[in-house]
Design a protein around this motif. Structure first.
Motif, PDB file in Angstrom:
ATOM      1  N   GLY A 132       0.811  -1.210   0.000  1.00 57.89           N
ATOM      2  CA  GLY A 132       0.000   0.000   0.000  1.00 57.89           C
ATOM      3  C   GLY A 132       0.843   1.258   0.000  1.00 57.89           C
ATOM      4  O   GLY A 132       0.466   2.282  -0.571  1.00 57.89           O
ATOM      5  N   CYS A 133       1.994   1.197   0.657  1.00 61.49           N
ATOM      6  CA  CYS A 133       2.927   2.325   0.644  1.00 61.49           C
ATOM      7  C   CYS A 133       3.544   2.472  -0.746  1.00 61.49           C
ATOM      8  O   CYS A 133       3.587   3.571  -1.312  1.00 61.49           O
ATOM      9  CB  CYS A 133       3.998   2.096   1.697  1.00 61.49           C
ATOM     10  SG  CYS A 133       5.129   3.475   1.970  1.00 61.49           S
ATOM     11  N   ILE A 134       3.990   1.351  -1.307  1.00 60.42           N
ATOM     12  CA  ILE A 134       4.544   1.372  -2.664  1.00 60.42           C
ATOM     13  C   ILE A 134       3.480   1.822  -3.659  1.00 60.42           C
ATOM     14  O   ILE A 134       3.736   2.629  -4.565  1.00 60.42           O
ATOM     15  CB  ILE A 134       5.069  -0.029  -3.032  1.00 60.42           C
ATOM     16  CG1 ILE A 134       6.221  -0.428  -2.109  1.00 60.42           C
ATOM     17  CG2 ILE A 134       5.509  -0.078  -4.493  1.00 60.42           C
ATOM     18  CD1 ILE A 134       6.616  -1.896  -2.215  1.00 60.42           C
ATOM     19  N   MET A 154       0.275   0.314   4.701  1.00 62.20           N
ATOM     20  CA  MET A 154       1.339   0.800   5.575  1.00 62.20           C
ATOM     21  C   MET A 154       1.603   2.278   5.269  1.00 62.20           C
ATOM     22  O   MET A 154       2.573   2.641   4.628  1.00 62.20           O
ATOM     23  CB  MET A 154       2.612  -0.031   5.374  1.00 62.20           C
ATOM     24  CG  MET A 154       3.684   0.198   6.431  1.00 62.20           C
ATOM     25  SD  MET A 154       5.253  -0.613   6.018  1.00 62.20           S
ATOM     26  CE  MET A 154       5.945   0.561   4.830  1.00 62.20           C
ATOM     27  N   TRP A 155       0.708   3.113   5.768  1.00 62.09           N
ATOM     28  CA  TRP A 155       0.897   4.560   5.654  1.00 62.09           C
ATOM     29  C   TRP A 155       1.424   5.122   6.971  1.00 62.09           C
ATOM     30  O   TRP A 155       1.661   6.304   7.112  1.00 62.09           O
ATOM     31  CB  TRP A 155      -0.409   5.222   5.226  1.00 62.09           C
ATOM     32  CG  TRP A 155      -0.839   4.776   3.849  1.00 62.09           C
ATOM     33  CD1 TRP A 155      -0.032   4.318   2.843  1.00 62.09           C
ATOM     34  CD2 TRP A 155      -2.174   4.723   3.331  1.00 62.09           C
ATOM     35  NE1 TRP A 155      -0.772   3.998   1.726  1.00 62.09           N
ATOM     36  CE2 TRP A 155      -2.087   4.231   1.987  1.00 62.09           C
ATOM     37  CE3 TRP A 155      -3.427   5.043   3.848  1.00 62.09           C
ATOM     38  CZ2 TRP A 155      -3.216   4.065   1.183  1.00 62.09           C
ATOM     39  CZ3 TRP A 155      -4.550   4.873   3.053  1.00 62.09           C
ATOM     40  CH2 TRP A 155      -4.443   4.395   1.733  1.00 62.09           C
ATOM     41  N   SER A 236      11.628   3.084   5.172  1.00 55.18           N
ATOM     42  CA  SER A 236      10.164   3.102   5.212  1.00 55.18           C
ATOM     43  C   SER A 236       9.647   4.293   6.017  1.00 55.18           C
ATOM     44  O   SER A 236       8.649   4.923   5.634  1.00 55.18           O
ATOM     45  CB  SER A 236       9.631   1.791   5.784  1.00 55.18           C
ATOM     46  OG  SER A 236       9.997   1.628   7.139  1.00 55.18           O
ATOM     47  N   LEU A 237      10.312   4.628   7.117  1.00 60.54           N
ATOM     48  CA  LEU A 237       9.889   5.793   7.893  1.00 60.54           C
ATOM     49  C   LEU A 237      10.015   7.066   7.061  1.00 60.54           C
ATOM     50  O   LEU A 237       9.120   7.941   7.090  1.00 60.54           O
ATOM     51  CB  LEU A 237      10.717   5.901   9.166  1.00 60.54           C
ATOM     52  CG  LEU A 237      10.473   4.831  10.235  1.00 60.54           C
ATOM     53  CD1 LEU A 237      11.505   4.936  11.349  1.00 60.54           C
ATOM     54  CD2 LEU A 237       9.061   4.931  10.799  1.00 60.54           C
ATOM     55  N   ALA A 268      -3.150   6.837  10.762  1.00 60.95           N
ATOM     56  CA  ALA A 268      -2.626   7.306   9.485  1.00 60.95           C
ATOM     57  C   ALA A 268      -3.570   6.952   8.343  1.00 60.95           C
ATOM     58  O   ALA A 268      -3.743   7.734   7.392  1.00 60.95           O
ATOM     59  CB  ALA A 268      -1.249   6.709   9.232  1.00 60.95           C
ATOM     60  N   ILE A 269      -4.194   5.782   8.424  1.00 60.02           N
ATOM     61  CA  ILE A 269      -5.140   5.371   7.378  1.00 60.02           C
ATOM     62  C   ILE A 269      -6.375   6.264   7.406  1.00 60.02           C
ATOM     63  O   ILE A 269      -6.844   6.724   6.358  1.00 60.02           O
ATOM     64  CB  ILE A 269      -5.515   3.892   7.566  1.00 60.02           C
ATOM     65  CG1 ILE A 269      -4.292   3.006   7.298  1.00 60.02           C
ATOM     66  CG2 ILE A 269      -6.671   3.499   6.654  1.00 60.02           C
ATOM     67  CD1 ILE A 269      -4.483   1.548   7.686  1.00 60.02           C
TER      68      ILE A 269
END
Length: 318
Positions: A132-134, A154-155, A236-237, A268-269
């Motif tokens: 989801g981040c990608i 993963m936001w 990632s952070l 975050a979501i």
């Protein structure tokens, strides 16, 4: 260059008949793997399925079957550093990335392969956790999809307040000390489902799906990946912080969040979806992190909702 044939472990994938896999080379020559399943008859389009950290193509065979039953082809990917894709360290067990935007090289290769393989159009995005981040970055940069869906994206990472100083310290100081390839403190080199019994797991409430994950890694240990490296955490952070500052794309979107989520940041979501034009947050009662790996009732609810959105956004078949 056309994709080259790669192994697909049909004995554990559980996908629709006729699945196939291919090797791809990203622009920096890192080798990744994709797997594809098509529905019977005319397809409504192709779902680009972006897995999470530690995951692999075969884990989403069941999801591909759910999508095929609703008329969609599925193209899943082994990101660099996991599954059967090239591992980026001499020790293949830690999850590692040098710079998070490197994953966008994999995305570009996947999109190009969808064209070379003449997969049904239009394209849609379904992304889980790290995927989801990608995927959000890919959408912001103009990925050619008609609509998108996320599960437990993963936001942000859920992290107890008392552990944050140590985690951030390791993530940002470790690489300066040449420790970027080391596992993050308190993580282990084995895959989560190999170490964790079903009782108390954070992924799913369905024992059958959890057993499937365990059986896949038992049959094909090379698919497994351990905890995140120090460098993965730093990268990632940084990526999540940068994405949080960027507006959501104007694209139809549904995001699923289990009410028992304990891995990624629910806050975050909610923040992201509150500002997403045309976006909808679907809270899944009783679900944990992997709503696509929950029991039949929840999976039916999730895939029906995804198929409806994608059909409304151009996936009407031909």
């Amino acid at each position: 260059m056309d994709p080259a044939s790669a192994p697909l472990f049909d004995d554990v994938a559980g996908g629709p008949p006729g699945g196939a896999a291919w090797w791809l080379r990203a622009s920096d020559r890192v080798r990744i793997r994709i797997g594809c399943w098509r529905p019977e008859g005319a397809a409504r389009g192709t779902v680009l399925l972006f897995p999470g950290r530690t995951e692999y193509v075969e884990k989403y065979g069941a999801a591909a079957a759910d999508l095929a039953a609703r008329g969609f082809a599925t193209l899943a990917v082994d990101w660099r550093g996991q599954g059967l894709a090239d591992r980026l360290l001499d020790d293949p067990r830690p999850g590692y990335i040098g710079h998070f935007p490197d994953y966008q090289r994999d995305v570009a290769a996947v999109v190009e392969a969808a064209t070379r393989l003449d997969l049904p159009k239009p394209l849609f995005l379904l992304a889980h956790s790290m995927g989801g981040c990608i995927g959000l970055r890919a959408l912001i940069e103009g990925a050619p999809v008609q609509a998108c869906a996320f599960t437990g994206p993963m936001w942000g990472i859920r992290m107890p307040i008392l552990l944050r100083p140590a985690a951030y310290g390791a993530a940002y100081i470790g690489p300066l000390l040449g420790l970027g390839g080391r596992l993050m403190p308190s993580t282990k080199p084995d895959n989560y489902v190999e170490m964790q019994a079903f009782d108390g797991n954070a992924l799913t409430t369905d024992p059958g799906m959890y057993a499937m994950m365990q059986a896949q890694l038992s049959a094909h240990p090379d698919l497994g990946l351990g905890g995140p490296s120090v460098n993965w955490m730093r990268a990632s952070l940084n990526e999540m912080a940068d994405l949080a500052r960027r507006p959501a794309p104007a694209l139809p979107c549904v995001t699923f969040l289990g009410t028992c989520e304990s891995i990624v940041s629910a806050e975050a979501i909610r923040d992201r979806m509150a500002g997403w034009p045309g976006g909808h947050l679907d809270m899944v009662e009783g679900a944990r992190h992997e709503v696509m790996m929950e029991g039949p009732e929840i999976r039916a609810q999730v895939f029906d909702r995804i198929a409806a959105l994608f059909s409304q956004s151009g996936g009407t078949g031909s």
